[in-house]
Design a protein around this motif. Structure first.
Motif, PDB file in Angstrom:
ATOM      1  N   ARG A 155       0.976  -1.409   0.049  1.00  0.00           N
ATOM      2  CA  ARG A 155      -0.048  -0.093   0.089  1.00  0.00           C
ATOM      3  C   ARG A 155       0.820   1.119   0.038  1.00  0.00           C
ATOM      4  N   ILE A 156       0.411   2.292  -0.917  1.00  0.00           N
ATOM      5  CA  ILE A 156       1.474   3.270  -1.143  1.00  0.00           C
ATOM      6  C   ILE A 156       0.527   4.542  -0.805  1.00  0.00           C
ATOM      7  N   LEU A 157       1.278   5.350  -0.126  1.00  0.00           N
ATOM      8  CA  LEU A 157       0.739   6.944   0.117  1.00  0.00           C
ATOM      9  C   LEU A 157       1.523   7.803  -0.867  1.00  0.00           C
ATOM     10  N   VAL A 158       0.826   8.352  -1.619  1.00  0.00           N
ATOM     11  CA  VAL A 158       1.427   9.472  -2.545  1.00  0.00           C
ATOM     12  C   VAL A 158       1.252  10.915  -2.008  1.00  0.00           C
ATOM     13  N   THR A 159       2.255  11.722  -1.883  1.00  0.00           N
ATOM     14  CA  THR A 159       2.171  13.060  -1.453  1.00  0.00           C
ATOM     15  C   THR A 159       3.033  13.856  -2.473  1.00  0.00           C
ATOM     16  N   GLY A 160       2.717  14.963  -2.425  1.00  0.00           N
ATOM     17  CA  GLY A 160       3.472  16.207  -3.289  1.00  0.00           C
ATOM     18  C   GLY A 160       2.523  17.095  -4.046  1.00  0.00           C
ATOM     19  N   THR A 161       3.090  17.325  -5.320  1.00  0.00           N
ATOM     20  CA  THR A 161       2.235  18.325  -6.151  1.00  0.00           C
ATOM     21  C   THR A 161       0.972  17.966  -6.703  1.00  0.00           C
ATOM     22  N   PRO A 162      -0.020  18.747  -6.856  1.00  0.00           N
ATOM     23  CA  PRO A 162      -1.177  18.169  -7.483  1.00  0.00           C
ATOM     24  C   PRO A 162      -1.072  17.565  -8.626  1.00  0.00           C
ATOM     25  N   LEU A 163      -1.980  16.485  -9.040  1.00  0.00           N
ATOM     26  CA  LEU A 163      -2.096  15.535 -10.157  1.00  0.00           C
ATOM     27  C   LEU A 163      -3.266  15.929 -11.046  1.00  0.00           C
ATOM     28  N   ALA A 164      -3.119  17.009 -11.890  1.00  0.00           N
ATOM     29  CA  ALA A 164      -4.416  17.716 -12.755  1.00  0.00           C
ATOM     30  C   ALA A 164      -4.818  16.781 -13.828  1.00  0.00           C
ATOM     31  N   VAL A 165      -6.110  16.490 -14.019  1.00  0.00           N
ATOM     32  CA  VAL A 165      -6.576  15.662 -15.053  1.00  0.00           C
ATOM     33  C   VAL A 165      -5.814  16.087 -16.469  1.00  0.00           C
TER      34      VAL A 165
ATOM     35  N   ALA B 226       1.801  -2.605  -6.872  1.00  0.00           N
ATOM     36  CA  ALA B 226       1.245  -1.807  -5.325  1.00  0.00           C
ATOM     37  C   ALA B 226       0.130  -1.280  -5.709  1.00  0.00           C
ATOM     38  N   ALA B 227      -0.492  -0.782  -4.578  1.00  0.00           N
ATOM     39  CA  ALA B 227      -1.689   0.008  -4.790  1.00  0.00           C
ATOM     40  C   ALA B 227      -1.608   1.493  -4.076  1.00  0.00           C
ATOM     41  N   VAL B 228      -2.409   2.255  -4.878  1.00  0.00           N
ATOM     42  CA  VAL B 228      -2.019   3.602  -4.100  1.00  0.00           C
ATOM     43  C   VAL B 228      -3.239   3.748  -3.075  1.00  0.00           C
ATOM     44  N   VAL B 229      -3.228   4.131  -1.858  1.00  0.00           N
ATOM     45  CA  VAL B 229      -4.263   4.195  -0.994  1.00  0.00           C
ATOM     46  C   VAL B 229      -4.651   5.497  -0.341  1.00  0.00           C
ATOM     47  N   CYS B 230      -3.802   6.449  -0.739  1.00  0.00           N
ATOM     48  CA  CYS B 230      -3.926   7.856  -0.402  1.00  0.00           C
ATOM     49  C   CYS B 230      -3.199   8.788  -1.052  1.00  0.00           C
ATOM     50  N   GLU B 231      -3.664  10.110  -1.497  1.00  0.00           N
ATOM     51  CA  GLU B 231      -3.112  10.844  -1.801  1.00  0.00           C
ATOM     52  C   GLU B 231      -2.959  12.356  -0.880  1.00  0.00           C
ATOM     53  N   GLU B 232      -1.886  12.625  -0.354  1.00  0.00           N
ATOM     54  CA  GLU B 232      -1.731  13.829   0.563  1.00  0.00           C
ATOM     55  C   GLU B 232      -1.333  14.944  -0.579  1.00  0.00           C
ATOM     56  N   MET B 233      -2.357  15.407  -1.395  1.00  0.00           N
ATOM     57  CA  MET B 233      -2.285  16.495  -2.267  1.00  0.00           C
ATOM     58  C   MET B 233      -3.333  17.303  -2.349  1.00  0.00           C
ATOM     59  N   CYS B 234      -3.041  18.446  -3.146  1.00  0.00           N
ATOM     60  CA  CYS B 234      -4.262  19.191  -3.395  1.00  0.00           C
ATOM     61  C   CYS B 234      -5.295  18.294  -4.270  1.00  0.00           C
TER      62      CYS B 234
ATOM     63  N   ASP C  65       2.495   1.149   3.371  1.00  0.00           N
ATOM     64  CA  ASP C  65       3.782   0.443   3.898  1.00  0.00           C
ATOM     65  C   ASP C  65       4.923   1.325   3.264  1.00  0.00           C
ATOM     66  N   GLY C  66       4.529   2.275   2.416  1.00  0.00           N
ATOM     67  CA  GLY C  66       5.605   3.058   1.926  1.00  0.00           C
ATOM     68  C   GLY C  66       4.970   4.403   1.496  1.00  0.00           C
ATOM     69  N   VAL C  67       5.886   5.566   1.434  1.00  0.00           N
ATOM     70  CA  VAL C  67       5.286   6.764   0.674  1.00  0.00           C
ATOM     71  C   VAL C  67       6.372   7.038  -0.600  1.00  0.00           C
ATOM     72  N   ILE C  68       5.522   7.567  -1.268  1.00  0.00           N
ATOM     73  CA  ILE C  68       6.151   8.185  -2.702  1.00  0.00           C
ATOM     74  C   ILE C  68       5.968   9.774  -2.680  1.00  0.00           C
ATOM     75  N   ASP C  69       7.072  10.432  -2.520  1.00  0.00           N
ATOM     76  CA  ASP C  69       7.050  11.854  -2.471  1.00  0.00           C
ATOM     77  C   ASP C  69       7.289  12.367  -3.958  1.00  0.00           C
ATOM     78  N   CYS C  70       6.354  12.748  -4.713  1.00  0.00           N
ATOM     79  CA  CYS C  70       6.543  13.211  -6.057  1.00  0.00           C
ATOM     80  C   CYS C  70       6.183  14.594  -6.175  1.00  0.00           C
ATOM     81  N   SER C  71       7.335  15.248  -6.944  1.00  0.00           N
ATOM     82  CA  SER C  71       7.034  16.757  -7.508  1.00  0.00           C
ATOM     83  C   SER C  71       7.044  16.928  -8.924  1.00  0.00           C
ATOM     84  N   LEU C  72       6.377  17.830  -9.104  1.00  0.00           N
ATOM     85  CA  LEU C  72       6.650  17.927 -10.765  1.00  0.00           C
ATOM     86  C   LEU C  72       7.787  18.815 -10.968  1.00  0.00           C
TER      87      LEU C  72
END
Ligand code: BJ8
Length: 422
Positions: free
Chosen positions: A277-287, A301-309, A365-372
């Motif tokens: 289970r992955i939590l992603v955080t960082g900049t927004p993911l615009a459509v 893996a599976a994304v379970v949450c976005e700490e994002m706008c 289980d882990g966090v992916i911190d992703c920025s544009l």
């Protein structure tokens, strides 16, 4: 479809180029979403909306404009939708999430500008996005430098109002933001010709809170060990929520949440037990930026949450519904919006606390911190984010990417290795 062509023409869009954009989208939707198995049936709503993303909602907005309503295009979750709704205006998100628009943005902006800003400017100048054509007024904000300067260019041929977002979170900043909201309300009143009364604002606060509650219900289901929805589907729901009518958005999200809650009771998961289970955080993911989720979820893996706008920052924290006067309501709005933890604030400890809390709540289980790429704010904050996560014993992978596919294979290798070691 024919009707939409006339609509796009009337909007002054570049039909030839827009056709090219329309050709790539169905393949992307097919590859990213329709290949998934065992999706919640309630996703049918978002599948329909995304399949005609430049048709259905734009047509609705134009119908409302014919009745005299004004459409406000926004770029940031700091802009208080409630004020616009209280004046009978309509809000639509405008952030660009497609590489298709980036070259158009690069024609006028430095290449070293983040892709979200370049795509937004490219969508406007290239006349290939109906939402950018429809909006009667754009509402910008002083968050990052890239956006601030881009608003000067966007404002050349469309009314542009910029809200001055504080950069710190002291009491005087909350008061200052309250003042900004108040001034914005005056502008919206002038522009729409409608008064913002305490009754109207109270109703609008309730409408937007209901939308937040509905989005939160869906996210609540993602905390379950039995994961009833993929990260890709949750992200699509979230991205569309920036464009949809808020009451319908709440209704559709509640319908989805009903199904997800039932799935949890029935033990229906979209992934095999033990999937990381992955939590992603960082900049927004615009459509339609689904790149990160797609890579993660096709890497085991599976994304379970976005700490994002485009995630928790959009719906967490409600506005108090107790205010009786405009003065109280503007303060309630300010207090709620100032809780949003954007990297443009200093310090921004609240975001780190949120990530640590959410990693626990969503059993990540882990966090992916992703920025544009070229987002200096979020890129810099990676240092404190990853240090805090390491101290808490949560594995973290920091990445930087853009809208192109150029780094997709490299990302796949890195994310695959990260998932493997979790
Ligand atoms: S509250 S995250 S929506 S500003 S990615 S354009 S910051 S260079 S989008 Fe944002 Fe509001 Fe903050 Fe949220 Fe600039 Fe960074 Fe680009 Fe960004």
């Amino acid at each position: 479809m024919a009707d939409y062509v006339k609509m796009w023409k009337d909007l002054g869009m570049d039909l030839e180029n827009h056709d090219l954009l329309c050709q790539v989208l169905p393949t992307a939707v097919g590859d990213v979403f329709l290949t998934q198995e065992n999706r919640p049936a309630a996703m049918d709503f978002w599948d329909l909306v995304i399949s005609e993303v430049h048709g259905i909602r734009p047509a609705e907005l134009i119908e409302e404009q014919k009745k005299g309503r004004k459409v406000f295009g926004t770029f940031c979750v700091y802009v208080p939708d409630e004020v616009i709704i209280a004046a009978d205006g309509i809000v639509t998100g405008l952030c660009g999430g497609s590489q298709f628009w980036v070259p158009g943005g690069e024609a006028v902006l430095p290449k070293s500008t983040c892709p979200l800003v370049k795509a937004s400017v490219g969508a406007r100048l290239g006349r290939t996005c109906p939402f950018f054509r429809i909006a009667d007024m754009y509402v910008g904000e002083t968050t990052c430098d890239g956006k601030k300067k881009a608003y000067e260019i966007l404002g050349e041929d469309v009314p542009m109002y910029v809200m001055d977002v504080p950069q710190m979170k002291r009491e005087k900043d909350t008061l200052k933001w309250k003042g900004e909201i108040e001034e914005f309300a005056q502008k919206v009143e002038e522009f729409t010709g409608n008064k913002v009364t305490p009754e109207k604002l109270g109703e609008a606060i309730h409408i937007v809170n209901e939308k937040r509650r509905a989005l939160a219900r869906v996210y609540e289901c993602r905390k379950s060990e039995c994961l009833p929805i993929s990260g890709r589907d949750a992200l699509l729901m979230m991205q569309i929520s920036f464009f949809d009518d808020p009451a319908r958005c709440a209704q559709m999200c509640n319908r989805l949440a009903d199904e997800l809650e039932q799935r949890i009771k029935d033990g229906v998961s979209v992934v095999p037990a033990g999937t990381k289970r992955i939590l992603v955080t960082g900049t927004p993911l615009a459509v339609p930026n689904w790149k990160l989720h797609n890579i993660i979820e096709t890497s085991g893996a599976a994304v379970v949450c976005e700490e994002m706008c485009t995630g928790t920052r959009y719906f967490e924290n409600l506005v108090s519904e107790d205010g009786d006067t405009l003065d109280e309501q503007f303060m309630d709005l300010s207090r709620r919006y100032m809780k949003t933890n954007c990297a443009c604030f200093t310090p921004n400890r609240g975001r780190i606390d949120d990530i640590l809390r959410m990693a626990k709540e969503y059993h990540a289980d882990g966090v992916i911190d992703c920025s544009l790429k070229f987002c200096c704010l979020y890129d810099t904050e990676k240092y404190t984010v990853s240090r805090a996560l390491k101290e808490a014993g949560v594995p973290v992978l920091s990445i930087e990417t853009d809208y192109t596919d150029a780094d997709a294979e490299q990302l796949r290798t890195r994310i695959g290795a990260f998932v493997e070691m979790l």
